[in-house]
Design an enzyme around this catalytic site. Structure first.
Site, PDB file in Angstrom:
ATOM      1  N   SER A   2       5.354   5.960  -4.254  1.00 25.20           N
ATOM      2  CA  SER A   2       6.434   6.907  -3.940  1.00 25.20           C
ATOM      3  C   SER A   2       7.168   6.454  -2.686  1.00 25.20           C
ATOM      4  O   SER A   2       6.707   5.574  -1.961  1.00 25.20           O
ATOM      5  CB  SER A   2       5.883   8.329  -3.730  1.00 25.20           C
ATOM      6  OG  SER A   2       5.071   8.380  -2.565  1.00 25.20           O
ATOM      7  N   GLY A   3       8.328   7.073  -2.453  1.00 22.95           N
ATOM      8  CA  GLY A   3       9.068   6.874  -1.219  1.00 22.95           C
ATOM      9  C   GLY A   3       9.433   5.438  -0.915  1.00 22.95           C
ATOM     10  O   GLY A   3       9.869   4.681  -1.786  1.00 22.95           O
ATOM     11  N   ILE A   4       9.254   5.043   0.338  1.00 24.50           N
ATOM     12  CA  ILE A   4       9.612   3.705   0.787  1.00 24.50           C
ATOM     13  C   ILE A   4       8.805   2.641   0.038  1.00 24.50           C
ATOM     14  O   ILE A   4       9.326   1.589  -0.323  1.00 24.50           O
ATOM     15  CB  ILE A   4       9.416   3.574   2.305  1.00 24.50           C
ATOM     16  CG1 ILE A   4      10.471   4.419   3.049  1.00 24.50           C
ATOM     17  CG2 ILE A   4       9.494   2.112   2.758  1.00 24.50           C
ATOM     18  CD1 ILE A   4      10.244   4.535   4.541  1.00 24.50           C
ATOM     19  N   GLY A   5       7.532   2.911  -0.212  1.00 26.16           N
ATOM     20  CA  GLY A   5       6.702   1.949  -0.924  1.00 26.16           C
ATOM     21  C   GLY A   5       7.203   1.688  -2.329  1.00 26.16           C
ATOM     22  O   GLY A   5       7.252   0.531  -2.780  1.00 26.16           O
ATOM     23  N   TYR A  59       0.766  11.648  15.614  1.00 28.55           N
ATOM     24  CA  TYR A  59       1.479  10.762  14.694  1.00 28.55           C
ATOM     25  C   TYR A  59       2.148   9.618  15.443  1.00 28.55           C
ATOM     26  O   TYR A  59       2.027   8.446  15.063  1.00 28.55           O
ATOM     27  CB  TYR A  59       2.520  11.558  13.902  1.00 28.55           C
ATOM     28  CG  TYR A  59       3.361  10.711  12.964  1.00 28.55           C
ATOM     29  CD1 TYR A  59       2.805  10.167  11.820  1.00 28.55           C
ATOM     30  CD2 TYR A  59       4.704  10.470  13.238  1.00 28.55           C
ATOM     31  CE1 TYR A  59       3.569   9.390  10.960  1.00 28.55           C
ATOM     32  CE2 TYR A  59       5.478   9.699  12.387  1.00 28.55           C
ATOM     33  CZ  TYR A  59       4.902   9.159  11.250  1.00 28.55           C
ATOM     34  OH  TYR A  59       5.663   8.389  10.397  1.00 28.55           O
ATOM     35  N   THR A  86       0.845  -1.186   0.000  1.00 29.85           N
ATOM     36  CA  THR A  86       0.000   0.000   0.000  1.00 29.85           C
ATOM     37  C   THR A  86       0.885   1.243   0.000  1.00 29.85           C
ATOM     38  O   THR A  86       1.964   1.252   0.584  1.00 29.85           O
ATOM     39  CB  THR A  86      -0.940   0.028   1.223  1.00 29.85           C
ATOM     40  OG1 THR A  86      -0.171   0.112   2.426  1.00 29.85           O
ATOM     41  CG2 THR A  86      -1.809  -1.223   1.258  1.00 29.85           C
ATOM     42  N   GLY A  87       0.424   2.282  -0.687  1.00 24.56           N
ATOM     43  CA  GLY A  87       1.244   3.484  -0.797  1.00 24.56           C
ATOM     44  C   GLY A  87       2.526   3.213  -1.555  1.00 24.56           C
ATOM     45  O   GLY A  87       3.590   3.732  -1.207  1.00 24.56           O
ATOM     46  N   GLY A  88       2.429   2.423  -2.623  1.00 20.17           N
ATOM     47  CA  GLY A  88       3.625   2.000  -3.340  1.00 20.17           C
ATOM     48  C   GLY A  88       4.058   2.879  -4.485  1.00 20.17           C
ATOM     49  O   GLY A  88       4.965   2.510  -5.233  1.00 20.17           O
ATOM     50  N   SER A 138       7.259   3.608  12.834  1.00 15.50           N
ATOM     51  CA  SER A 138       8.195   4.732  12.945  1.00 15.50           C
ATOM     52  C   SER A 138       8.852   4.752  14.315  1.00 15.50           C
ATOM     53  O   SER A 138       8.219   4.384  15.309  1.00 15.50           O
ATOM     54  CB  SER A 138       7.467   6.064  12.727  1.00 15.50           C
ATOM     55  OG  SER A 138       8.315   7.167  12.984  1.00 15.50           O
TER      56      SER A 138
END
Length: 251
Positions: free
Chosen positions: A16-19, A148, A12-14, A135
């Site tokens: 950009s960034g870490i994904g 957060y 999920t959230g793939g 995190s």
């Protein structure tokens, strides 16, 4: 080495960034990869660049979560790896945190993650791997990160319960807790390049390795937890922060 050969992974959230980095590493290791994201254009672009499957899905909407699970079931039948990476990072001092600020973060980072996994779990093969992207903010006490950090701590707690509940299916459930990583998240917070550089310089001095992490480094850890090389690891929080946790600064 194709450590994920013949495995199907959803991230999920793939887009950009870490994904995005994890999707690339998974594919390079032989996996059949599915990525999700909220923005249609971004998902299509990332899927084309990576040569993977892309689905538009909003983790903050229950209907969208249900449609994602139905689509994955129809197209793939089952999956072997679920990397729950999507989330938001917004910050505010405790006394100035509004109900909207609280609800936005908790709706996506906790409720959305919870029900996304619940919807996808029937598709996960026995012996599969669930990985949460959490995190170090859950434990370092960084100022302005109250909501957060609470959202990430909630997921770490959930992961340990699920490691117990899913052990009879040999499903491993683990968390990756990154420290500061060079991703587009800082631009999303509204910081300009000068502000990002200044923030990075100050924070890097508090990290034992004196630098931010790279998304690819987190992706390699995710690939390890997704593979059969980690079959005796479950209920764990894997911290990847360059030594920030052992040298925390909360002011």
């Amino acid at each position: 080495m194709n450590t994920l050969n013949e495995k199907t992974a959803i991230i999920t959230g793939g887009n950009s960034g870490i994904g995005y980095a994890t999707a690339k590493v998974f594919k390079d290791n032989g996996a059949n990869v599915i990525i999700t994201g909220r923005n249609d254009a971004a998902v299509r672009q990332a899927a084309n660049e990576l040569g993977v499957n892309g689905y538009v899905s909003d983790q903050g909407e229950m209907e969208s979560i249900g449609k994602l699970a139905a689509s994955v079931k129809a197209d793939f039948g089952s999956v072997d790896i679920i990397f729950l990476n999507a989330g938001v990072a917004n910050f505010a001092p405790f006394e100035q945190s509004s109900e909207e600020h609280y609800d936005t973060i908790m709706n996506i980072n906790v409720k959305g993650v919870f029900f996304t996994l619940q919807a996808l779990l029937p598709l996960l093969n026995d012996g599969g791997s669930v990985i949460f992207n959490t995190s170090v903010n859950a434990s370092v006490g960084m100022p302005n990160a109250g909501v957060y950090s609470a959202s990430k701590a909630a997921i770490i707690g959930l992961s340990r319960v699920l490691a117990t509940e899913l052990s009879n299916r040999r499903i491993r459930v683990n968390c990756i807790s990154p420290g500061p990583v060079e991703t587009p998240v800082y631009q999303k917070l509204g910081l300009n390049n000068e502000e990002i550089a200044g923030f990075s310089k100050v924070l890097s001095e508090k990290i034992l390795l004196k630098r931010f992490g790279q998304a690819e480094e987190v992706a390699q850890l995710a690939a390890f937890l997704a593979s059969d090389n980690s079959t005796f690891i479950t209920g764990a929080e894997m911290v990847i922060d360059g030594g920030l946790v052992v040298n925390p600064v909360v002011h």
